[in-house]
Design a protein around this motif. Structure first.
Motif, PDB file in Angstrom:
ATOM      1  N   GLY A  28      16.567  -1.714  44.186  1.00 13.97           N
ATOM      2  CA  GLY A  28      15.994  -0.653  43.363  1.00 13.97           C
ATOM      3  C   GLY A  28      16.263  -0.865  41.893  1.00 13.97           C
ATOM      4  O   GLY A  28      15.381  -0.688  41.046  1.00 13.97           O
ATOM      5  N   ARG A  29      17.468  -1.269  41.561  1.00 10.10           N
ATOM      6  CA  ARG A  29      17.825  -1.539  40.167  1.00 10.10           C
ATOM      7  C   ARG A  29      16.978  -2.673  39.598  1.00 10.10           C
ATOM      8  O   ARG A  29      16.474  -2.586  38.472  1.00 10.10           O
ATOM      9  CB  ARG A  29      19.312  -1.879  40.083  1.00 10.10           C
ATOM     10  CG  ARG A  29      19.839  -2.034  38.692  1.00 10.10           C
ATOM     11  CD  ARG A  29      21.353  -2.197  38.633  1.00 10.10           C
ATOM     12  NE  ARG A  29      21.922  -3.024  39.694  1.00 10.10           N
ATOM     13  CZ  ARG A  29      22.672  -2.578  40.709  1.00 10.10           C
ATOM     14  NH1 ARG A  29      22.952  -1.301  40.812  1.00 10.10           N
ATOM     15  NH2 ARG A  29      23.146  -3.398  41.611  1.00 10.10           N
ATOM     16  N   GLU A  30      16.770  -3.714  40.389  1.00 20.48           N
ATOM     17  CA  GLU A  30      15.934  -4.843  39.950  1.00 20.48           C
ATOM     18  C   GLU A  30      14.488  -4.404  39.697  1.00 20.48           C
ATOM     19  O   GLU A  30      13.868  -4.802  38.717  1.00 20.48           O
ATOM     20  CB  GLU A  30      15.969  -5.949  41.013  1.00 20.48           C
ATOM     21  CG  GLU A  30      15.228  -7.199  40.630  1.00 20.48           C
ATOM     22  CD  GLU A  30      15.975  -8.073  39.644  1.00 20.48           C
ATOM     23  OE1 GLU A  30      15.336  -9.000  39.111  1.00 20.48           O
ATOM     24  OE2 GLU A  30      17.167  -7.832  39.388  1.00 20.48           O
ATOM     25  N   LEU A  31      13.964  -3.547  40.561  1.00 18.88           N
ATOM     26  CA  LEU A  31      12.591  -3.056  40.383  1.00 18.88           C
ATOM     27  C   LEU A  31      12.459  -2.214  39.115  1.00 18.88           C
ATOM     28  O   LEU A  31      11.465  -2.323  38.397  1.00 18.88           O
ATOM     29  CB  LEU A  31      12.159  -2.235  41.597  1.00 18.88           C
ATOM     30  CG  LEU A  31      11.907  -3.012  42.882  1.00 18.88           C
ATOM     31  CD1 LEU A  31      11.665  -2.052  44.039  1.00 18.88           C
ATOM     32  CD2 LEU A  31      10.738  -3.944  42.710  1.00 18.88           C
ATOM     33  N   VAL A  32      13.448  -1.392  38.851  1.00 16.54           N
ATOM     34  CA  VAL A  32      13.386  -0.515  37.681  1.00 16.54           C
ATOM     35  C   VAL A  32      13.621  -1.292  36.393  1.00 16.54           C
ATOM     36  O   VAL A  32      12.880  -1.132  35.418  1.00 16.54           O
ATOM     37  CB  VAL A  32      14.404   0.642  37.816  1.00 16.54           C
ATOM     38  CG1 VAL A  32      14.503   1.432  36.536  1.00 16.54           C
ATOM     39  CG2 VAL A  32      14.026   1.551  38.977  1.00 16.54           C
ATOM     40  N   VAL A  33      14.627  -2.151  36.375  1.00 16.38           N
ATOM     41  CA  VAL A  33      15.012  -2.840  35.145  1.00 16.38           C
ATOM     42  C   VAL A  33      14.084  -4.010  34.836  1.00 16.38           C
ATOM     43  O   VAL A  33      13.544  -4.114  33.730  1.00 16.38           O
ATOM     44  CB  VAL A  33      16.481  -3.319  35.233  1.00 16.38           C
ATOM     45  CG1 VAL A  33      16.855  -4.163  34.046  1.00 16.38           C
ATOM     46  CG2 VAL A  33      17.409  -2.126  35.343  1.00 16.38           C
ATOM     47  N   THR A  34      13.882  -4.896  35.783  1.00 17.72           N
ATOM     48  CA  THR A  34      13.113  -6.115  35.533  1.00 17.72           C
ATOM     49  C   THR A  34      11.608  -5.893  35.627  1.00 17.72           C
ATOM     50  O   THR A  34      10.855  -6.358  34.790  1.00 17.72           O
ATOM     51  CB  THR A  34      13.530  -7.226  36.522  1.00 17.72           C
ATOM     52  OG1 THR A  34      14.945  -7.405  36.422  1.00 17.72           O
ATOM     53  CG2 THR A  34      12.835  -8.529  36.219  1.00 17.72           C
ATOM     54  N   TYR A  35      11.180  -5.171  36.665  1.00 20.67           N
ATOM     55  CA  TYR A  35       9.745  -4.984  36.893  1.00 20.67           C
ATOM     56  C   TYR A  35       9.198  -3.720  36.228  1.00 20.67           C
ATOM     57  O   TYR A  35       8.009  -3.431  36.340  1.00 20.67           O
ATOM     58  CB  TYR A  35       9.453  -4.971  38.399  1.00 20.67           C
ATOM     59  CG  TYR A  35       9.577  -6.340  39.017  1.00 20.67           C
ATOM     60  CD1 TYR A  35       8.461  -7.149  39.176  1.00 20.67           C
ATOM     61  CD2 TYR A  35      10.797  -6.835  39.434  1.00 20.67           C
ATOM     62  CE1 TYR A  35       8.564  -8.408  39.734  1.00 20.67           C
ATOM     63  CE2 TYR A  35      10.922  -8.091  39.998  1.00 20.67           C
ATOM     64  CZ  TYR A  35       9.794  -8.872  40.150  1.00 20.67           C
ATOM     65  OH  TYR A  35       9.907 -10.117  40.709  1.00 20.67           O
ATOM     66  N   LYS A  36      10.055  -2.944  35.583  1.00 23.42           N
ATOM     67  CA  LYS A  36       9.668  -1.737  34.829  1.00 23.42           C
ATOM     68  C   LYS A  36       8.893  -0.728  35.684  1.00 23.42           C
ATOM     69  O   LYS A  36       7.957  -0.083  35.226  1.00 23.42           O
ATOM     70  CB  LYS A  36       8.830  -2.111  33.595  1.00 23.42           C
ATOM     71  CG  LYS A  36       9.463  -3.137  32.685  1.00 23.42           C
ATOM     72  CD  LYS A  36      10.638  -2.568  31.959  1.00 23.42           C
ATOM     73  CE  LYS A  36      11.144  -3.581  30.929  1.00 23.42           C
ATOM     74  NZ  LYS A  36      12.556  -3.723  30.902  1.00 23.42           N
ATOM     75  N   GLU A  37       9.311  -0.586  36.932  1.00 21.64           N
ATOM     76  CA  GLU A  37       8.677   0.389  37.822  1.00 21.64           C
ATOM     77  C   GLU A  37       9.273   1.772  37.564  1.00 21.64           C
ATOM     78  O   GLU A  37      10.399   1.903  37.090  1.00 21.64           O
ATOM     79  CB  GLU A  37       8.883  -0.005  39.286  1.00 21.64           C
ATOM     80  CG  GLU A  37       8.204  -1.295  39.693  1.00 21.64           C
ATOM     81  CD  GLU A  37       6.697  -1.198  39.781  1.00 21.64           C
ATOM     82  OE1 GLU A  37       6.125  -0.092  39.566  1.00 21.64           O
ATOM     83  OE2 GLU A  37       6.068  -2.230  40.038  1.00 21.64           O
ATOM     84  N   ASP A  38       8.513   2.810  37.903  1.00 21.93           N
ATOM     85  CA  ASP A  38       8.947   4.192  37.742  1.00 21.93           C
ATOM     86  C   ASP A  38      10.086   4.493  38.722  1.00 21.93           C
ATOM     87  O   ASP A  38       9.917   4.343  39.935  1.00 21.93           O
ATOM     88  CB  ASP A  38       7.762   5.117  38.015  1.00 21.93           C
ATOM     89  CG  ASP A  38       8.127   6.580  37.924  1.00 21.93           C
ATOM     90  OD1 ASP A  38       9.110   6.914  37.222  1.00 21.93           O
ATOM     91  OD2 ASP A  38       7.423   7.401  38.549  1.00 21.93           O
TER      92      ASP A  38
END
Length: 124
Positions: free
Chosen positions: A37-47
């Motif tokens: 989840g952290r990777e999706l939010v930080v790297t992929y800029k997901e909501d």
């Protein structure tokens, strides 16, 4: 007396079954791992609100005992299409539901992510 209560699997049997090519059991769907989840939010800029509603299925990887292959999907989209996701292999027939896939090292929380077919359609 306690033999029936505290059954122990013979470790030799488990290793023999794995080395004989026995199928590895994948796990049931669960909330996504914090590192994923952290990777999706930080790297992929997901909501973040969307990310933490996603589900993940995983299975042991051939890369090592602490490594897990995983697939991230949206449970509400799967339910809307009538697909029952019970384990990692359930998504083999429905690659359009896989948003992200990759591997996770549970020991040190290393994550390697790639966008799945559903994510590529979503961004186009």
């Amino acid at each position: 007396m306690f033999g029936k209560l505290f059954k122990r699997e013979d470790p030799g049997k488990q290793q023999a079954a794995q080395s004989a090519g026995a199928e590895v059991k994948s796990e049931k769907p669960r909330e996504i791992h914090a590192a994923v989840g952290r990777e999706l939010v930080v790297t992929y800029k997901e909501d973040p609100d969307w990310v933490w509603k996603l589900k993940q299925v995983q299975r042991p990887s051939e890369q090592g005992k602490d490594i897990r292959d995983f697939r991230v999907y949206d449970a509400s989209v799967a339910a809307g299409r009538g697909v029952a996701v019970r384990n990692f292999e359930s998504l083999d027939a429905h690659p359009e539901l896989v948003l992200y896939h990759g591997w996770l090292n549970k020991k040190n929380n290393d994550v390697q992510l790639s966008a799945g077919a559903a994510q590529e359609q979503r961004t186009n």
